[in-house]
Design an enzyme around this catalytic site. Structure first.
Site, PDB file in Angstrom:
ATOM      1  N   HIS A 177      37.440   2.560  15.384  1.00 27.16           N
ATOM      2  CA  HIS A 177      36.686   1.211  16.168  1.00 27.16           C
ATOM      3  C   HIS A 177      37.183   0.943  17.334  1.00 27.16           C
ATOM      4  O   HIS A 177      38.276   0.702  17.661  1.00 27.16           O
ATOM      5  CB  HIS A 177      36.621   0.124  15.011  1.00 27.16           C
ATOM      6  N   CYS A 251      33.025   3.723  20.217  1.00 28.86           N
ATOM      7  CA  CYS A 251      31.712   3.082  20.700  1.00 28.86           C
ATOM      8  C   CYS A 251      31.821   2.350  21.998  1.00 28.86           C
ATOM      9  O   CYS A 251      32.779   2.183  22.070  1.00 28.86           O
ATOM     10  CB  CYS A 251      31.160   2.204  19.688  1.00 28.86           C
ATOM     11  N   ARG A 260      28.636   6.556  23.201  1.00 26.97           N
ATOM     12  CA  ARG A 260      29.869   6.945  22.624  1.00 26.97           C
ATOM     13  C   ARG A 260      31.035   7.150  23.723  1.00 26.97           C
ATOM     14  O   ARG A 260      30.468   7.813  24.808  1.00 26.97           O
ATOM     15  CB  ARG A 260      29.976   7.909  22.012  1.00 26.97           C
TER      16      ARG A 260
END
Length: 273
Positions: A177, A251, A260
């Site tokens: 993340h 991300c 990405r």
């Protein structure tokens, strides 16, 4: 002659209803605002707090299980086995150790082979390695799989199923993340060429050097995690020769999942435990 003002109760009722409607609407808006604020606090602050605490506990548990301290092995300039960044020859089989082509009878060669050949076959979603990025002051567990509920939302970094394990020929590809739930890859965009990334397992510590960055590509650009990573969306980015690669994906832009960000590294050394 005195005029008597006639009060129409229907008009009063309408005004009272409008006031109540406005007051009720204001209360609803305030309530919705508070709920949204609490959700933002939960996502941005609470999930980070919980995930980081859980990830730290898991790192300590792995260190205890391996019998090591908290410093991690194989830092910058370590004395581990040097590994060529690229090779003109075909890549060895996935189970072969980088740099294991020395004398079969030498104890050093045996140690190098055993360290890479014993790369773990991890249980699904369980931490089995530790990722350390000194430049980012990051030290987090690595688990198998990239599901949100099973791995990423725990603050872990997830290993893409089907890609290689640490130290093996091909591509050891990871996801994490960038925002919320520990956000381990929040600042991977700050990594520069030559920065080191260490991966510790029960058997060895593998050191990779950051080599290239792809600032933005499509979420479906799966070729960036292939054994020879190369973007099909941005063809000028990636590699054309076999090697020992590390891929970090997250991300981008921040607080979105539209694109990405990809960072690639190459294996430079391996130190058996």
């Amino acid at each position: 002659m005195v005029r008597v003002r006639v009060v129409r109760h229907s008009g009063l009722r309408r005004r009272a209803l409008r006031r109540r409607a406005l007051w009720g609407g204001g209360e609803v808006l305030v309530t919705v605002g508070v709920v949204l604020l609490l959700l933002v606090v939960h996502q941005v602050w609470w999930t980070n707090r919980e995930a980081r605490a859980g990830a730290d506990r898991e790192v300590r548990a792995l260190e205890r299980a391996w019998g090591g301290g908290g410093g991690g092995g194989g830092g910058d300039g370590d004395s581990g086995t040097a590994v060529p960044a690229t090779s003109a020859t075909p890549v060895p089989s996935p189970d072969s150790a980088p740099g294991s082509s020395g004398s079969a009878g030498s104890s050093a060669g045996t140690g190098r082979r055993s360290a890479a050949e014993s790369s773990p076959t991890p249980d699904w979603s369980r931490a089995y390695a530790i990722l350390t990025i000194p430049r980012l002051h990051l030290r987090v567990p690595v688990a198998e799989g990239v599901s949100k509920s099973g791995v990423l939302n725990k603050g872990y970094v997830g290993h893409y199923p089907g890609t290689q394990q640490p130290g093996q020929a091909g591509n050891f590809a990871l996801a994490g993340h960038r925002n919320t739930h520990g956000e381990p890859f929040r600042y991977v965009n700050r990594l520069a060429r030559g920065d080191t990334v260490r991966v510790e397992t029960r058997s060895a510590t593998y050191t990779y050097a950051v080599d290239r960055t792809l600032p933005q590509t499509a979420a479906h650009d799966g070729s960036v995690v292939r054994p020879i990573p190369r973007s099909t969306v941005r063809p000028g980015h990636g590699y054309t020769e076999p090697g020992y690669y590390l891929t970090l994906t997250t991300c981008t832009p921040e607080y979105t999942s539209k694109y990405r960000l990809v960072v690639w590294g190459k294996l430079v050394s391996m130190r058996p435990r």
